[in-house]
Design a protein around this motif. Sequence first.
Motif, mmCIF file in Angstrom:
data_model
loop_
_atom_site.group_PDB
_atom_site.id
_atom_site.type_symbol
_atom_site.label_atom_id
_atom_site.label_comp_id
_atom_site.label_asym_id
_atom_site.label_seq_id
_atom_site.Cartn_x
_atom_site.Cartn_y
_atom_site.Cartn_z
ATOM 1 N N SER A 108 21.270 -10.448 20.492
ATOM 2 C CA SER A 108 19.655 -9.635 20.830
ATOM 3 C C SER A 108 18.878 -10.789 21.217
ATOM 4 C CB SER A 108 18.896 -9.081 19.546
ATOM 5 O OG SER A 108 19.865 -8.008 19.069
ATOM 6 N N ASP A 156 21.600 -15.182 7.781
ATOM 7 C CA ASP A 156 21.142 -14.378 8.749
ATOM 8 C C ASP A 156 20.625 -15.476 9.883
ATOM 9 O OD1 ASP A 156 20.207 -12.157 10.463
ATOM 10 O OD2 ASP A 156 18.289 -11.949 9.488
ATOM 11 N N GLY A 161 24.027 -4.595 16.328
ATOM 12 C CA GLY A 161 22.993 -5.675 16.105
ATOM 13 C C GLY A 161 23.213 -6.145 14.610
ATOM 14 N N SER A 162 22.627 -7.013 14.329
ATOM 15 C CA SER A 162 22.818 -7.814 12.992
ATOM 16 C C SER A 162 22.085 -7.067 11.859
ATOM 17 C CB SER A 162 22.279 -9.381 13.107
ATOM 18 O OG SER A 162 21.151 -9.301 13.418
ATOM 19 N N LYS A 163 20.881 -6.230 12.280
ATOM 20 C CA LYS A 163 20.105 -5.298 11.283
ATOM 21 C C LYS A 163 21.010 -4.740 10.438
ATOM 22 C CE LYS A 163 15.579 -3.209 11.182
ATOM 23 N NZ LYS A 163 14.572 -2.568 11.995
ATOM 24 N N TYR A 185 15.240 -6.952 4.665
ATOM 25 C CA TYR A 185 15.979 -7.635 3.412
ATOM 26 C C TYR A 185 15.272 -6.984 2.047
ATOM 27 C CZ TYR A 185 16.563 -11.877 6.233
ATOM 28 O OH TYR A 185 16.899 -12.611 7.129
ATOM 29 N N MET A 207 12.852 -17.163 10.538
ATOM 30 C CA MET A 207 11.951 -16.672 11.213
ATOM 31 C C MET A 207 11.207 -15.702 9.891
ATOM 32 S SD MET A 207 10.328 -13.430 11.991
ATOM 33 C CE MET A 207 11.329 -12.362 10.862
ATOM 34 N N TYR A 266 12.053 -11.849 6.585
ATOM 35 C CA TYR A 266 12.341 -10.669 7.512
ATOM 36 C C TYR A 266 12.253 -9.220 6.583
ATOM 37 C CZ TYR A 266 14.980 -7.637 10.958
ATOM 38 O OH TYR A 266 15.473 -6.690 11.692
ATOM 39 N N TYR A 319 18.692 -16.634 15.620
ATOM 40 C CA TYR A 319 17.746 -17.396 16.463
ATOM 41 C C TYR A 319 18.288 -19.034 16.846
ATOM 42 C CZ TYR A 319 14.377 -13.777 15.404
ATOM 43 O OH TYR A 319 13.762 -12.834 15.360
ATOM 44 N N ARG A 349 22.208 -3.694 21.104
ATOM 45 C CA ARG A 349 22.640 -3.602 19.900
ATOM 46 C C ARG A 349 24.156 -4.161 19.668
ATOM 47 N NH1 ARG A 349 19.657 -4.492 18.022
ATOM 48 N NH2 ARG A 349 19.915 -4.027 16.184
HETATM 49 C C1 LIG Z 1 15.272 -12.529 10.931
HETATM 50 C C2 LIG Z 1 16.192 -11.431 11.699
HETATM 51 N N1 LIG Z 1 17.280 -10.866 11.458
HETATM 52 C C3 LIG Z 1 17.753 -10.048 11.959
HETATM 53 C C4 LIG Z 1 17.083 -9.507 13.164
HETATM 54 C C5 LIG Z 1 17.642 -8.110 13.680
HETATM 55 O O1 LIG Z 1 18.310 -8.500 14.949
HETATM 56 P P1 LIG Z 1 19.434 -7.546 15.744
HETATM 57 O O2 LIG Z 1 18.690 -7.192 16.940
HETATM 58 O O3 LIG Z 1 20.550 -8.311 15.664
HETATM 59 O O4 LIG Z 1 19.670 -6.263 14.657
HETATM 60 C C6 LIG Z 1 15.642 -9.935 13.292
HETATM 61 C C7 LIG Z 1 15.041 -9.252 14.674
HETATM 62 O O5 LIG Z 1 14.090 -9.404 14.802
HETATM 63 C C8 LIG Z 1 15.607 -10.964 12.764
HETATM 64 O O6 LIG Z 1 14.075 -11.358 12.990
#
Ligand SMILES: Cc1ncc(COP(=O)(O)O)c(C=O)c1O
Length: 387
Positions: free
Chosen positions: A237, A206, A102-104, A131, A178, A128, A209, A246
């Motif tokens: 995701s 990031d 996942g990117s988180k 950060y 977002m 988000y 979307y 993930r």
């Molecule tokens: C702006 C932003 N970055 C990253 C993520 C995390 O996404 P991932 O499921 O790829 O970890 C989200 C998830 O809500 C998000 O809104």
Amino acid sequence: MIINPADRTKTVQEYYFSTKLAQIERMRRDGADVINLGIGSPDQPPSENTIARLSSEAMKPSVHGYQSYTGAPVLRKAFSDWYRKYFRVELNPDNEILPLLGSKEGIMHISMAFINAGDEVLIPDPGYPTYSSVTNLVGGIIRTYDLTEINGWMPDLEALEKTDLSKVKIMWVNYPNMPTGAHASIELFEKLVAFAQKHKVLLCNDNPYSFILSDEYRSILEIDGAREVALELNSLSKSHNMAGWRVGMVAGKSEYIKEILKVKSNMDSGMFLPMQLAAVEALNNPESWYTTVNQVYVKRRKIVEDIMQLLNCKIDKSQTGLFVWGGLPQNVESCESYVEEILNKAHVFLTPGFIFGKNGDRYIRISLCATEERLLEAKARLEKMKG
Ligand SMILES: Cc1ncc(COP(=O)(O)O)c(C=O)c1O
């Protein structure tokens, strides 16, 4: 507790959604049918061939071991092909792409790889929440920069340049944005890259979307010279309805990726191979697959826009992404108490904008990750609540 936790735990709180989901769970246990329009977890399935590949690969005896820290070569190649096809960006699959869980988690890895205690980090407000929490965890200093409706939710780089930027190490940007749904222009990306070059700042976009309610795919890495100063996170995701899987990635110059790998390879031991192979299938979905998914979101967004209207919230119809962001009417005192009231009276959960920063205080966010039927039910309950 007789063992003291590390000081860094005092710099963060439990994630807002983690506490809220526990509250919703308790309400459900007590018999309430809560409609959760908070979180952006896609409820539509991944493509059929993605699931089929996962199942067929998982049946094989040889796929259950540890995997490479740098991901399967076929997955890196699929990410590279995807970036060429949709973002017009050439990435060397051997060393400019690192698959992530996942990117988180990439936000943490990048921060651990580049932030020393006391380094400053530019963070969008609203933005988000991860950060900020990650910056706190690694001992960085948060410097928020304002995104406001008046400036179209774009950073004011001229204002930033009037301040001391000498300690800034990373700037987080997130377009498509977002929670606001705003889109960056190529001109803004060019300005951001020039700003990052001038001030020697690592620019991290990031970008999870891009594919939701949009067919204008854009990457910071498209910009000339971006490779020297920019990294991009991306993810399956939201774009491929695979939030629980993930699967994400970070892309950029090999030297930067190498530093991130130093951190990441000490933290996890790769991703289940059948998932990586299934992710390849997802990345190879025809473009029409995104269109089909978006047709569903278009219908849902119409209902969510009606809900916003019902709540007298102001929306910008050009926003994209998985949510609708709406400005509260004057007579509502605070987004937090309003959301709480709606949850208690109508059993509908919406996200209060304050969790994204002070500039989100007068806003709420509604997710499109619920069926039309549930959205209509939420609308009916809100109509009843409003009397
Ligand atoms: C702006 C932003 N970055 C990253 C993520 C995390 O996404 P991932 O499921 O790829 O970890 C989200 C998830 O809500 C998000 O809104």
